[in-house]
Design an enzyme around this catalytic site. Structure first.
Site, PDB file in Angstrom:
ATOM      1  N   ASP A 194       2.963  -8.072  12.851  1.00 39.98           N
ATOM      2  CA  ASP A 194       3.270  -7.660  11.493  1.00 39.98           C
ATOM      3  C   ASP A 194       2.060  -7.712  10.571  1.00 39.98           C
ATOM      4  O   ASP A 194       2.094  -7.182   9.472  1.00 39.98           O
ATOM      5  CB  ASP A 194       4.415  -8.498  10.925  1.00 39.98           C
ATOM      6  CG  ASP A 194       5.366  -7.631  10.121  1.00 39.98           C
ATOM      7  OD1 ASP A 194       5.429  -6.419  10.394  1.00 39.98           O
ATOM      8  OD2 ASP A 194       6.023  -8.154   9.211  1.00 39.98           O
ATOM      9  N   ASP A 230      18.808 -14.185  10.793  1.00 44.40           N
ATOM     10  CA  ASP A 230      19.364 -14.339  12.130  1.00 44.40           C
ATOM     11  C   ASP A 230      20.779 -14.923  12.090  1.00 44.40           C
ATOM     12  O   ASP A 230      21.674 -14.438  12.779  1.00 44.40           O
ATOM     13  CB  ASP A 230      18.437 -15.189  13.005  1.00 44.40           C
ATOM     14  CG  ASP A 230      17.692 -16.230  12.203  1.00 44.40           C
ATOM     15  OD1 ASP A 230      18.213 -16.633  11.139  1.00 44.40           O
ATOM     16  OD2 ASP A 230      16.611 -16.653  12.626  1.00 44.40           O
TER      17      ASP A 230
END
Ligand code: NAG
Ligand code: NAG
Length: 733
Positions: A140, A444
């Site tokens: 990223d 998550d």
């Protein structure tokens, strides 16, 4: 095939469940008696201050009792899973599903490229048909250093994978293997060992020198066309997407040195633009899901953090056992492995192994429909991640994916770039109905909850030999910050539309709803714990008794509840492999989390609700400097940072010390006051335990001189605060 062989996993109930339940009932009775005592002994209305203090105690005890009750969801119905990998090999070897493995990294300084590729190499070398494996690295930060390391890894893998398979090497992270393996005895192996070790070390040297240089040397970047993506306009937060298929498993010439096929290996850096919000890791995962769907489209997805190498090359087969089980496999959406760590010291000073969560609580959740998805070490069914409901799901004969691939690799890469662009998700369901959900620091957990609410089950699989090992935070402040982030995220879930109670109502079992709530309520615990560890000690200064005296039968209920819950945590801790000192450390961190991480998480969440703060994301550091790691290995607590969390911890620790000293002074000067013991015993004990548990903190404040001691300003502030609180309390009461 007989029906016996079709069973690929089994579930056992925890031993001694009946015994545990009786024990829990006895604690519950104790808690009710504690409440009864509090309610029946409120001080008379002439004692205004005493009344309020009493109500505070009642409030704290009501909360503790309530919280204890909901945590029973994590204990009541524990189950343990076993898999039959041999049956899988016998019956299904040719129909094993393709698996896509996502490795996520976000910052080349916090997560060094060498560590990242060790994880990548370990997952490329799974004991699994290589042509069915695809590994995707999402970088990223879009770092050319990480990209370079991955190119090196793709070359090294051609030797490493056959080496691992020939010699049944474990674990398959080369760094960890070479660190721990002794030179083999058989001559042919010894030769291969030393030559591959040398290859690895050469590679390591090349990568490290590039990292130290901070850029890629010309002669290397000229060799690979991929580097042309890092032109002079490239900036970490402002660049187009990069997709590079480093090894294409279907390529005729993608072979290792022995001529066997290689797993596919892909590098992805999604597009970043300063004026777009990137949704952190959830955004990454969604880009990975899309890009991989056009390359390998494996029906099973494993995602791991870049520091979590595979410690068991058969773990994929464990996971597949659950998905392919003929009776129950079709209802399982994801299989979560615990997060385990390689860097935990013997007595686990920061309680980083999360022992009670991984060894007890998640087994409890599993009994009620499945554990939380915790963002790493988790296998997903691709379709559920993409939003499929259980009722819509048909276990269709798996189409071995034949994606049309007559276009050149270059064209494909260009086409995939749009899937990882900042605008791709505009006006789509990504981040909402599809993929991981956006808008939470614990994306998550919400995603896992939403999947369970669509009718799916999840599985917790916790084998003795750990499947994934990561790196723990090695300082106190990192530990506390990590817990702040987790607890804050979980609390926000409770306050959002995804609150497990409303969102999950009628969709998941009550036990699972309560199980989620245990984590959501972490921050709320801070207030009663702070109250309980301050007020009774302060009351000692004035000789005010808040608990029944020792001769009263009520005393028993308090003593029993306190003693029994300590004993329970002790037994659980020791039985799950901890040490006695480790348990004591765990108690300390239990306290520290509540009075700092959870407190700040609570305050931040409330401020955010009022619109005063913005979401902030901190990457916890995964490397540490030499001094710090030396102290870590010697289990000396690391303070060495100026953090308001430390001020709170020290103030509370000192306050208890002052109260304790004040009490001792009183007893020494005035022996007649010995009679107060009778009524103050529990308070004195509690204050004493708080002083004992804080010993390392006092050392850090006053006795140490190394860099890890408590910084001077923190010490000065906390002494002043603690002193003022004591004085004010004695004066005002
Ligand atoms: C983890 O521990 C190992 C030894 O147990 C050590 O060599 C390594 O440097 C540690 N890593 C970190 C990041 O602390
Ligand atoms: C990791 O794997 C090795 C075998 O390579 C095993 O001996 C060790 O116990 C495993 N570690 C854990 C924490 O299970």
């Amino acid at each position: 095939m007989g029906s016996e062989e079709a069973v690929l996993f089994e579930t056992d109930n925890a031993e001694g469940r009946v015994l545990y339940r009786l024990f829990a009932v006895s604690i519950f009775v104790g808690i009710c008696l504690v409440w009864a005592y509090r309610v029946n002994n409120v001080p008379g209305s002439e004692e205004v201050a005493g009344r309020w203090i009493w109500f505070g105690m009642l409030g704290a005890e009501l909360w503790f009792g309530f919280y204890w009750f909901i945590t029973q969801a994590l204990q009541w119905n524990r189950v343990y899973r076993r898999t039959f990998k041999d049956r899988l090999s016998l019956g299904y070897e040719n129909s094993l599903p393709n698996i896509d493995i996502f490795v996520c990294t976000a910052d080349p300084t916090v997560e060094p490229p060498l560590m990242v590729i060790n994880t990548v190499l370990s997952v490329m070398a799974y004991e699994y048909p290589t042509e069915k494996l695809s590994v995707y690295l999402s970088d990223d930060a879009g770092s050319d250093l990480t990209f370079y390391a991955l190119i090196e890894a793709s070359d090294f893998a051609k030797l490493w994978i056959p080496y691992c398979k020939n010699y049944k090497v474990e674990p398959r992270s080369p760094k960890v293997y070479f660190r721990s393996a002794s030179a083999p005895t058989s001559p042919s192996h010894a030769q291969d060992f030393s030559s591959i070790k040398k290859m690895y070390e050469d590679m390591e040297r090349r990568i490290e020198s590039a990292v130290n240089l901070g850029r890629i040397p010309e002669e290397i970047s000229a060799k690979h066309r991929g580097f042309s993506q890092w032109d002079s306009y490239f900036a970490k937060q402002d660049h187009g997407s990069i997709v590079q298929i480093l090894i294409d498993g279907r390529d005729i010439d993608a072979k290792d040195v022995e001529g066997c096929p290689m797993p596919t290996l892909v590098y992805l850096a999604r597009e970043k633009r300063p004026n777009y919000f990137h949704n952190f890791k959830a955004g990454v995962m969604n880009a990975l899901i899309r890009v991989s769907s056009k390359i390998s489209n494996g029906p099973i997805i494993l995602n791991v953090d870049c520091d979590m190498f595979s410690n068991n090359s058969y773990a994929l087969r464990d996971a597949v056992c659950f998905f392919m089980d003929e009776k129950k496999g079709h209802e399982i959406a994801f299989v979560q492995f615990p997060q385990n760590f390689e860097n935990v010291t013997k007595n686990d000073m920061y309680s980083a192994s999360l022992r009670l969560i991984t060894e007890v609580e998640f087994h409890g959740l599993d009994g009620y429909g499945g554990p939380l998805y915790i963002g790493t070490g988790c296998f997903h069914r691709r379709e559920t991640l993409c939003g499929k409901k259980f009722t819509e799901y048909k276990d269709e004969p798996k189409r071995v994916n034949k994606l049309l691939r007559d276009e050149s690799k270059h064209d494909l890469e260009e086409r995939l770039k749009t899937l990882a662009s900042v605008t791709y998700e505009e006006n789509t369901q990504w981040g909402n109905e599809m993929g991981l959900k956006y808008g939470s620091p614990v994306e998550d957990v919400i995603t896992g909850l939403a999947i369970q609410c669509r009718g799916w089950k999840s599985i917790y699989f916790n084998p003795t030999r750990k499947a994934f090992l990561g790196i723990v935070p090695t300082t106190l402040v990192d530990t506390l910050v990590q817990h702040k982030r987790w607890s804050e995220g979980d609390f926000q879930i409770f306050l959002s539309k995804y609150c497990p109670l409303w969102f999950g109502h009628g969709k998941i079992s009550l036990g699972l709803q309560l199980g989620y709530c245990c984590y959501c309520f972490w921050p709320v615990n801070s207030l009663p714990v702070i109250y309980y560890s301050m007020i009774p000690s302060l009351c000692l200064l004035k000789g005010i008794s808040l608990f029944p005296q020792i001769s009263s039968p009520w005393f028993l209920s308090f003593a029993y509840v306190i003693f029994a819950s300590c004993a329970q945590s002790f037994v659980e801790f020791i039985f799950s492999g901890g040490t006695v000192l480790g348990w004591w450390n765990d108690q300390r961190i239990w306290l520290y989390k509540r009075i700092s991480s959870y407190l700040f998480a609570f305050i931040d969440t409330i401020l955010k609700l009022l619109g005063l703060f913005k979401l902030e994301f901190i990457i916890s550091s995964k490397v540490s400097d030499e001094d710090v790691s030396k102290r870590y290995e010697k289990e000396i607590m690391e303070f060495g940072a100026t953090s308001p969390m430390f001020t709170v911890l020290s103030t509370l620790a000192l306050l208890n010390l002052f109260c304790f000293v004040g009490l001792v002074k009183k007893l020494v000067l005035d022996t007649s006051s010995l009679v107060v013991f009778e009524t103050l015993v529990l308070q004195i004990l509690m204050c004493g335990v708080l002083v004992l548990i804080n010993l390392p903190l006092y050392q850090g404040l006053f006795l140490r001189s190394d860099k890890g001691k408590m910084p001077g300003p923190v010490a000065a502030k906390s002494v002043t605060f603690a002193f003022l609180i004591c004085i004010l309390f004695t004066l005002l009461y």
